[in-house]
Design a protein around this motif. Structure first.
Motif, PDB file in Angstrom:
ATOM      1  N   ASP A  24      31.793  37.815  43.869  1.00 46.51           N
ATOM      2  CA  ASP A  24      31.096  38.095  45.123  1.00 46.51           C
ATOM      3  C   ASP A  24      31.389  36.946  46.071  1.00 46.51           C
ATOM      4  OD1 ASP A  24      28.485  40.089  45.894  1.00 46.51           O
ATOM      5  OD2 ASP A  24      28.745  38.308  47.130  1.00 46.51           O
ATOM      6  N   ALA A  25      31.602  37.258  47.331  1.00 47.11           N
ATOM      7  CA  ALA A  25      31.929  36.219  48.306  1.00 47.11           C
ATOM      8  C   ALA A  25      30.741  35.326  48.631  1.00 47.11           C
ATOM      9  CB  ALA A  25      32.459  36.866  49.588  1.00 47.11           C
ATOM     10  N   ALA A  28      35.083  46.135  53.883  1.00 41.74           N
ATOM     11  CA  ALA A  28      35.480  44.725  53.941  1.00 41.74           C
ATOM     12  C   ALA A  28      35.790  44.185  52.555  1.00 41.74           C
ATOM     13  CB  ALA A  28      34.377  43.900  54.604  1.00 41.74           C
ATOM     14  N   LEU A  29      34.978  44.571  51.563  1.00 45.64           N
ATOM     15  CA  LEU A  29      35.212  44.097  50.202  1.00 45.64           C
ATOM     16  C   LEU A  29      36.490  44.685  49.625  1.00 45.64           C
ATOM     17  CD1 LEU A  29      34.205  42.406  47.853  1.00 45.64           C
ATOM     18  CD2 LEU A  29      32.789  44.348  47.132  1.00 45.64           C
ATOM     19  N   LEU A  30      36.764  45.953  49.916  1.00 45.30           N
ATOM     20  CA  LEU A  30      38.001  46.579  49.445  1.00 45.30           C
ATOM     21  C   LEU A  30      39.213  45.862  50.030  1.00 45.30           C
ATOM     22  CD1 LEU A  30      39.522  48.829  47.960  1.00 45.30           C
ATOM     23  CD2 LEU A  30      39.170  50.284  49.972  1.00 45.30           C
ATOM     24  N   ALA A  78      44.175  37.445  38.399  1.00 41.27           N
ATOM     25  CA  ALA A  78      44.429  37.457  36.956  1.00 41.27           C
ATOM     26  C   ALA A  78      43.927  38.730  36.277  1.00 41.27           C
ATOM     27  CB  ALA A  78      43.760  36.235  36.312  1.00 41.27           C
ATOM     28  N   CYS A  79      43.293  39.611  37.019  1.00 41.06           N
ATOM     29  CA  CYS A  79      42.636  40.784  36.416  1.00 41.06           C
ATOM     30  C   CYS A  79      43.519  42.025  36.500  1.00 41.06           C
ATOM     31  CB  CYS A  79      41.294  41.033  37.099  1.00 41.06           C
ATOM     32  SG  CYS A  79      40.144  39.648  36.907  1.00 41.06           S
ATOM     33  N   ASP A  80      43.425  42.848  35.464  1.00 40.75           N
ATOM     34  CA  ASP A  80      44.250  44.057  35.366  1.00 40.75           C
ATOM     35  C   ASP A  80      43.555  45.286  35.931  1.00 40.75           C
ATOM     36  OD1 ASP A  80      46.348  42.745  33.652  1.00 40.75           O
ATOM     37  OD2 ASP A  80      44.611  42.524  32.335  1.00 40.75           O
ATOM     38  N   LEU A  81      42.227  45.297  35.879  1.00 32.94           N
ATOM     39  CA  LEU A  81      41.428  46.427  36.354  1.00 32.94           C
ATOM     40  C   LEU A  81      40.289  45.850  37.195  1.00 32.94           C
ATOM     41  CD1 LEU A  81      40.406  49.396  36.365  1.00 32.94           C
ATOM     42  CD2 LEU A  81      39.294  48.912  34.163  1.00 32.94           C
ATOM     43  N   VAL A  82      40.237  46.250  38.459  1.00 33.92           N
ATOM     44  CA  VAL A  82      39.235  45.699  39.369  1.00 33.92           C
ATOM     45  C   VAL A  82      38.416  46.843  39.957  1.00 33.92           C
ATOM     46  CG1 VAL A  82      38.802  44.324  41.432  1.00 33.92           C
ATOM     47  CG2 VAL A  82      40.728  43.753  39.922  1.00 33.92           C
ATOM     48  N   TYR A  83      37.115  46.788  39.709  1.00 34.89           N
ATOM     49  CA  TYR A  83      36.189  47.750  40.295  1.00 34.89           C
ATOM     50  C   TYR A  83      35.597  47.182  41.583  1.00 34.89           C
ATOM     51  CZ  TYR A  83      35.986  50.746  36.121  1.00 34.89           C
ATOM     52  OH  TYR A  83      36.285  51.607  35.094  1.00 34.89           O
ATOM     53  N   VAL A  84      35.588  47.994  42.616  1.00 31.16           N
ATOM     54  CA  VAL A  84      34.922  47.650  43.871  1.00 31.16           C
ATOM     55  C   VAL A  84      33.544  48.302  43.792  1.00 31.16           C
ATOM     56  CG1 VAL A  84      35.023  47.750  46.387  1.00 31.16           C
ATOM     57  CG2 VAL A  84      37.144  47.618  45.040  1.00 31.16           C
TER      58      VAL A  84
END
Length: 424
Positions: A33-34, A101-103, A76-82
């Motif tokens: 999280d930003a 914005a997060l996407l 470094a991540c292979d699968l990223v959930y928004v």
């Protein structure tokens, strides 16, 4: 391939609960999280959401999960959930600016071969409209329930997956992760998956509205809905897990958003949504049940009445107050003093000029003329009606969810009223 590394972007209720559940499966997981302050709280063990078992689950699998406000860690991540919670306004319309914005941030900080999946609740067409050249964005239906998020995240019934091509193999990282839960995978086109979530909530809303409509009829004709509901659950066409408990209208925001989305899309495309509009109208009617009872029995004849309210959260085991029936009731009692208590929500959340915060449930009942139990908190079931009778000044108890023993309440001399049954 080796075990994929998983990330969730957006550490509000959905993303945080889902990330901890992924770590509980043994996957190396990142919670991003930003908001550095929020990440600091979570890292210190101060979770911003209340869910039974969530703190324990995090402590048990802490070695599998890290939290960061540094977006470059996503590389470094292979699968990223928004997965941020998507806020809604008072009419159920979603504010999609935050997830957009997060996407953008996720796409800018992930590898081209990483799988990116939107998990948040979005309207049909959202995911397809966000596709980027050289990148594929997928969708997954979230089915968490406030107060039961750990159970739903760790033991899912099925995964509903939105794909550009439902017949194509799933990306390997996504498939490997999902298969670890041992439940069915249901790939479908993006718009079908986005509408599937809305369809689920519409069906649930229809069940709740059916129960509310017939429970109110029970109150008038002398039937008891608690006797009828078990018969419906034994009908194979309805089922043992049907939403048949009457309540104070729809709350929490998610179902209301989906009903608003259906009505908006129906208007745009010229389809009929009269059933959905009827559900919304019924919800508003039932939300005022406690207020109608108070006016009918007490307020019209006792201008100096004092009211006690137990529960401010919209449901048990959460601190969410979105569309809370309790807060709506308190706002309409501005002319009368109110004493209130909730285990998770401070009394200051209520808008009222003469509100006293009680330290516990029994204190909220002290010297009141009526007590309204507005949230199904388990601890309210432990209240002894005889203790309430000794503590209260008046006799009226409104218990819409039947948390108290009705016979004991009436034996204690209380004027006990609940949803779905006529008052003797």
């Amino acid at each position: 391939m080796s075990q994929p590394r998983i990330a969730y972007a957006g550490m509000t209720h959905l993303g945080l609960c889902s990330a901890i559940a992924a770590a509980a499966q043994g996957f190396t997981t990142l919670g991003f999280d930003a908001d550095a302050h929020l990440i600091g709280r979570i890292t210190a063990g101060d979770l911003p959401v209340r869910e039974p078992g969530l703190d324990d689950l995090l402590r048990a699998r802490r070695e599998c999960i890290n939290f960061s406000a540094d977006a470059t860690m996503l590389h470094a991540c292979d699968l990223v959930y928004v997965a941020p919670d998507v806020p809604t306004d008072g009419t159920g319309v979603s504010d999609l600016s935050g997830i957009d914005a997060l996407l953008d941030s996720v796409l800018a900080n992930t590898r081209d071969d990483a799988t990116v999946v939107i998990l948040s609740q979005v309207p049909p067409g959202f995911t397809r409209a966000r596709q980027r050249p050289g990148r594929t964005i997928l969708y997954q239906v979230e089915t968490l329930v406030f107060g039961r998020a750990v159970e739903r995240a760790t033991k899912p019934e099925r995964f509903i997956l939105g794909c550009l091509d439902p017949d194509a193999p799933l990306p390997s990282a996504w498939q490997s992760f999902l298969k670890s839960f041992g439940c069915p995978l249901l790939p479908m086109r993006l718009e079908s998956a986005e509408l599937a979530k809305i369809s689920i909530n519409c069906a649930l809303a229809a069940s709740v509205t059916t129960a509310n409509t017939l429970a109110e009829l029970c109150e008038r004709v002398g039937a008891d809905w608690s006797e009828i509901a078990p018969a419906l659950k034994l009908d194979a066409r309805i089922g043992p897990y049907a939403y048949l408990a009457p309540g104070l209208g729809l709350a929490g925001g998610n179902i209301e958003r989906d009903l608003a989305t259906v009505m908006r899309l129906s208007q745009q495309h010229g389809t009929d949504s009269s059933m959905i509009r009827a559900i919304v109208a019924n919800s508003g009617h039932r939300k005022d049940w406690a207020l109608r009872e108070l006016h009918e029995v007490l307020l019209a004849t006792t201008p100096q009445a004092k009211i006690g309210v137990l529960g401010l959260a919209y449901k048990e085991n959460t601190h969410s107050i979105k569309n809370s029936a309790a807060l709506a009731l308190i706002a309409q009692l501005a002319a009368w003093p109110v004493r209130a208590f909730d285990p998770a929500v401070p009394a200051s959340a209520a808008q009222h000029p003469n509100l006293t915060a009680a330290q516990n449930a029994l204190e909220a009942a002290r010297d009141v003329d009526a007590l309204a139990i507005m949230t199904r908190w388990p601890e309210f079931r432990e209240l002894a009606p005889a203790d309430l009778a000794r503590t209260m000044r008046g006799r009226l108890v409104l218990d819409p969810y039947r948390l108290l023993d009705a016979a004991a309440a009436r034996a204690a001399g209380l004027d006990y009223r609940t949803l779905g049954a006529r008052t003797p």
